[in-house]
Scaffold this active site. Structure first.
Site, PDB file in Angstrom:
ATOM      1  CG  HIS A 267     -34.896 -35.887 -58.991  1.00 40.06           C
ATOM      2  ND1 HIS A 267     -33.748 -35.154 -58.659  1.00 40.06           N
ATOM      3  CD2 HIS A 267     -36.083 -34.908 -59.033  1.00 40.06           C
ATOM      4  CE1 HIS A 267     -34.272 -34.056 -58.446  1.00 40.06           C
ATOM      5  NE2 HIS A 267     -35.437 -33.683 -58.837  1.00 40.06           N
ATOM      6  CG  HIS A 308     -25.766 -34.571 -61.310  1.00 42.12           C
ATOM      7  ND1 HIS A 308     -25.684 -33.481 -62.081  1.00 42.12           N
ATOM      8  CD2 HIS A 308     -26.164 -34.329 -60.433  1.00 42.12           C
ATOM      9  CE1 HIS A 308     -26.612 -32.585 -61.393  1.00 42.12           C
ATOM     10  NE2 HIS A 308     -26.878 -33.409 -60.226  1.00 42.12           N
ATOM     11  CG  ASP A 364     -29.433 -38.495 -54.068  1.00 44.93           C
ATOM     12  OD1 ASP A 364     -29.545 -38.127 -55.236  1.00 44.93           O
ATOM     13  OD2 ASP A 364     -29.943 -37.698 -52.884  1.00 44.93           O
TER      14      ASP A 364
HETATM   15  C1  SDX Z   1     -30.044 -35.958 -57.850  1.00 46.30           C
HETATM   16  O1  SDX Z   1     -30.411 -32.839 -61.886  1.00 46.30           O
HETATM   17  C2  SDX Z   1     -30.182 -32.555 -60.772  1.00 46.30           C
HETATM   18  O2  SDX Z   1     -29.620 -31.450 -60.301  1.00 46.30           O
HETATM   19  C3  SDX Z   1     -30.545 -33.376 -59.444  1.00 46.30           C
HETATM   20  C4  SDX Z   1     -29.908 -33.299 -58.383  1.00 46.30           C
HETATM   21  C5  SDX Z   1     -30.425 -32.152 -57.667  1.00 46.30           C
HETATM   22  O3  SDX Z   1     -29.972 -31.648 -56.647  1.00 46.30           O
HETATM   23  O4  SDX Z   1     -31.861 -32.043 -57.883  1.00 46.30           O
HETATM   24  O5  SDX Z   1     -28.369 -33.240 -58.235  1.00 46.30           O
HETATM   25  C6  SDX Z   1     -30.341 -34.686 -57.155  1.00 46.30           C
HETATM   26  O6  SDX Z   1     -31.293 -36.302 -58.648  1.00 46.30           O
HETATM   27  C7  SDX Z   1     -28.870 -36.596 -58.306  1.00 46.30           C
HETATM   28  C8  SDX Z   1     -28.874 -37.750 -59.114  1.00 46.30           C
HETATM   29  C9  SDX Z   1     -29.297 -39.003 -58.266  1.00 46.30           C
HETATM   30  N1  SDX Z   1     -29.471 -40.176 -58.976  1.00 46.30           N
HETATM   31  C10 SDX Z   1     -28.846 -41.419 -58.924  1.00 46.30           C
HETATM   32  O7  SDX Z   1     -27.918 -41.376 -58.338  1.00 46.30           O
HETATM   33  C11 SDX Z   1     -29.367 -42.262 -59.882  1.00 46.30           C
HETATM   34  C12 SDX Z   1     -28.089 -43.034 -60.570  1.00 46.30           C
HETATM   35  N2  SDX Z   1     -27.650 -42.108 -61.616  1.00 46.30           N
HETATM   36  C13 SDX Z   1     -28.126 -42.245 -62.903  1.00 46.30           C
HETATM   37  O8  SDX Z   1     -29.525 -42.766 -62.849  1.00 46.30           O
HETATM   38  C14 SDX Z   1     -27.785 -41.324 -63.730  1.00 46.30           C
HETATM   39  O9  SDX Z   1     -26.559 -40.913 -63.521  1.00 46.30           O
HETATM   40  C15 SDX Z   1     -28.571 -39.924 -63.831  1.00 46.30           C
HETATM   41  C16 SDX Z   1     -30.065 -40.121 -63.887  1.00 46.30           C
HETATM   42  C17 SDX Z   1     -28.182 -39.051 -62.429  1.00 46.30           C
HETATM   43  C18 SDX Z   1     -28.047 -38.954 -64.955  1.00 46.30           C
HETATM   44  O10 SDX Z   1     -28.336 -39.617 -65.919  1.00 46.30           O
HETATM   45  P1  SDX Z   1     -28.102 -38.991 -67.314  1.00 46.30           P
HETATM   46  O11 SDX Z   1     -27.634 -37.551 -67.350  1.00 46.30           O
HETATM   47  O12 SDX Z   1     -29.196 -39.165 -68.456  1.00 46.30           O
HETATM   48  O13 SDX Z   1     -26.903 -39.698 -67.913  1.00 46.30           O
HETATM   49  P2  SDX Z   1     -27.143 -41.035 -68.865  1.00 46.30           P
HETATM   50  O14 SDX Z   1     -28.245 -42.048 -68.457  1.00 46.30           O
HETATM   51  O15 SDX Z   1     -27.276 -40.657 -70.410  1.00 46.30           O
HETATM   52  O16 SDX Z   1     -25.751 -41.659 -68.841  1.00 46.30           O
HETATM   53  C19 SDX Z   1     -24.445 -41.631 -69.492  1.00 46.30           C
HETATM   54  C20 SDX Z   1     -23.790 -42.932 -69.514  1.00 46.30           C
HETATM   55  C21 SDX Z   1     -24.830 -44.046 -69.984  1.00 46.30           C
HETATM   56  O17 SDX Z   1     -23.988 -45.172 -70.369  1.00 46.30           O
HETATM   57  P3  SDX Z   1     -23.714 -45.284 -72.187  1.00 46.30           P
HETATM   58  O18 SDX Z   1     -25.089 -45.204 -72.702  1.00 46.30           O
HETATM   59  O19 SDX Z   1     -23.056 -43.757 -72.287  1.00 46.30           O
HETATM   60  O20 SDX Z   1     -23.055 -46.312 -72.440  1.00 46.30           O
HETATM   61  O21 SDX Z   1     -23.570 -43.371 -68.098  1.00 46.30           O
HETATM   62  C22 SDX Z   1     -24.216 -44.294 -67.886  1.00 46.30           C
HETATM   63  C23 SDX Z   1     -25.156 -44.670 -68.591  1.00 46.30           C
HETATM   64  O22 SDX Z   1     -25.686 -46.017 -68.631  1.00 46.30           O
HETATM   65  N3  SDX Z   1     -24.377 -44.093 -66.319  1.00 46.30           N
HETATM   66  C24 SDX Z   1     -24.570 -44.944 -65.396  1.00 46.30           C
HETATM   67  C25 SDX Z   1     -24.963 -44.421 -64.016  1.00 46.30           C
HETATM   68  N4  SDX Z   1     -25.273 -43.145 -64.467  1.00 46.30           N
HETATM   69  C26 SDX Z   1     -25.081 -43.051 -65.781  1.00 46.30           C
HETATM   70  N5  SDX Z   1     -24.003 -46.394 -65.254  1.00 46.30           N
HETATM   71  C27 SDX Z   1     -23.915 -46.957 -63.942  1.00 46.30           C
HETATM   72  N6  SDX Z   1     -24.434 -46.232 -63.137  1.00 46.30           N
HETATM   73  C28 SDX Z   1     -24.820 -45.126 -63.000  1.00 46.30           C
HETATM   74  N7  SDX Z   1     -25.324 -44.568 -61.676  1.00 46.30           N
END
Ligand code: SDX
Length: 429
Positions: A267, A308, A364
């Protein structure tokens, strides 16, 4: 709310029910499942709430497919262009932008509350100097209810607004104090002759021994960054504030819970994690190796600042921050990590793994490059996110507690543990 319904039928009993499909001003309609358990004896199952609307809200709307974000109906691009962070605080709290008099009164009200109780300064000195600032923020914000008893009546709109003003005003003072504590310098009192963001910069970089005036480029960039981080509908930390606040606990405790949730690297902690990732990648030659790791299911490494839950397009905030990063670096000197971030984005957005999963840079991805250029240590990045987001948290808290229909949040579960069994005597265990 319209009169669309969805029919659900339990094929083991043949029983069918009609569930209302509620329509909002914008976005997907929501299926009202409140009668599901009573009518069909079952619950919905949605770990991570990926398909669940937890509440009705009038504050913020985001369109994940289009990559659009609106606070109270105003597009974020226009607010970033034309408004100050405090104008947006007023908008989120009151539902509309202030006129000149309302803005001046609000700015004075916030200025009035910038000091913190002297006991809090002593409280802060109890932390180790090397404690993470977010650990100190979580602890100090939670302790505010021990210092401000006179505005905790949730049913009094005036006390709710006083608490909102206190939190918006004191968070920068507390944030800067955690930094000063960590470097062993004296904590500075706020300067109410400066702007909200100028005062924060003074409390961060000023010293009792010499005059300090904030740099206008830094003041403007940080004010926009606070504005861009102000709210984002039902994200993890805001949902935490709502759930904690639904027990009718005091608002400082609910906001402290949200602060702890924001700290997580999935997050708000991602902005700090992005810079550490860029440092680890080190050079453009290593990008392919790290992109391969991000795609490898056996490797816990993820591309921080990418992806996201809602945006399946460019995060509109990332677009604004990316442009701002170029402008700030023109004044503060180039940073090789900007080039690295740009190349990483370019390579990832051509890679089918990211394209097929609609993983784009989020808020971010570029923000830390600006924070670093302005002199903030990595550990302060999520603290800066919290300064912006506090107004969002408190606006959602106020929307919830002022609703006479508020109920305590209490999700159910799918139990897959042991069936009922008797306790055996210890000799036979
Ligand atoms: C913020 O919610 C909000 O509004 C948050 C925010 C706010 O203003 O409050 O916008 C702020 O928290 C932004 C997000 C910051 N976090 C990161 O940058 C961390 C990296 N991102 C990931 O951890 C992830 O993308 C999330 C947590 C942000 C979202 O995760 P989801 O929606 O649960 O997505 P998911 O894990 O189900 O991913 C779907 C697929 C998966 O692959 P498959 O299982 O389909 O094969 O996408 C992949 C994931 O493995 N994936 C990534 C990835 N993010 C998702 N693979 C590599 N790198 C990534 N960053």
């Amino acid at each position: 709310m319209g009169n669309r319904t969805i029919t659900l039928t339990d094929n083991s009993t043949g029983k069918s029910i009609e569930l209302p499909l509620l329509e909002g001003t914008a976005g997907a309609p929501v299926l009202d499942v409140r009668s599901l358990n009573k009518e069909l004896g079952c619950f919905t199952f949605d770990p991570g709430f990926k398909a669940t609307a937890s509440c009705e809200s009038t504050i913020t709307y985001l369109d994940g497919a289009k990559g659009e974000l609106m606070y109270r109906g105003y597009p974020i691009e226009q607010l970033a262009e034309h408004c100050s962070f405090l104008e947006v605080c007023y908008l989120l709290l009151h539902g509309d932008l202030p006129n000149k008099d309302e803005k001046d009164t609000f700015v004075d009200e916030i200025r009035y509350h910038t000091m913190i109780n002297e006991g809090l300064r002593t409280f802060l000195s109890g932390f180790r100097y090397d404690a993470h600032p977010m650990a100190m923020m979580t602890g100090v914000i939670g302790s505010l209810s021990a210092f401000y008893h006179d505005s905790l009546n949730l049913n009094d709109p005036e006390q709710r607004m006083t608490t909102a003003h206190r939190l918006i005003a004191k968070i920068p003072t507390i944030a800067a104090a955690t930094y000063k504590h960590s470097i062993g310098e004296p904590v500075l009192y706020p300067r109410n002759d400066l702007s909200y963001t100028g005062n924060f910069l003074y409390m961060m970089w000023g010293r009792p021994t010499e005059p300090y005036e904030p740099d206008p480029v830094a003041e403007q960039a940080l004010d926009v960054l606070f504005l861009l981080h102000a709210d984002h509908e039902q994200n993890a930390s805001t949902s935490t504030v709502r759930l904690a606040g639904s027990s009718q606990t005091n608002p400082f405790g609910a906001i402290a819970a949200g602060t702890a949730s924001l700290w997580g690297p999935a997050h708000g902690g991602a902005n700090e994690a992005v810079l550490r990732m860029l440092d680890e990648i080190g050079s453009v030659d290593n990008i392919d190796k790290f992109v391969a790791r991000a795609k490898d299911k056996n490797d816990p490494f993820r591309l921080m600042g990418f992806g996201h839950r809602v945006y399946k397009n460019f995060d509109p905030r990332a677009k604004i921050i990316k442009k701002m990063a170029h402008r700030v670096l023109q004044d503060y000197g180039d940073d090789p990590r900007m080039e690295l971030a740009l190349r990483l984005e370019e390579i990832a957005l051509k890679d089918d793994y990211f394209v097929s999963r609609k993983l784009y840079p989020n808020v971010d991805f570029y923000s830390g490059i600006i924070y670093q250029a302005l002199g903030f240590p990595y550990e302060m990045f999520t603290v800066l996110f919290a300064i912006g987001r506090t107004v969002g948290w408190i606006s959602h808290w106020m929307e919830m507690v002022s609703d006479p229909k508020m109920v305590i949040g209490r999700p159910r579960q799918l139990y897959t543990g042991a069936a009922r069994r008797d306790v055996p005597p210890i000799e036979s265990r």
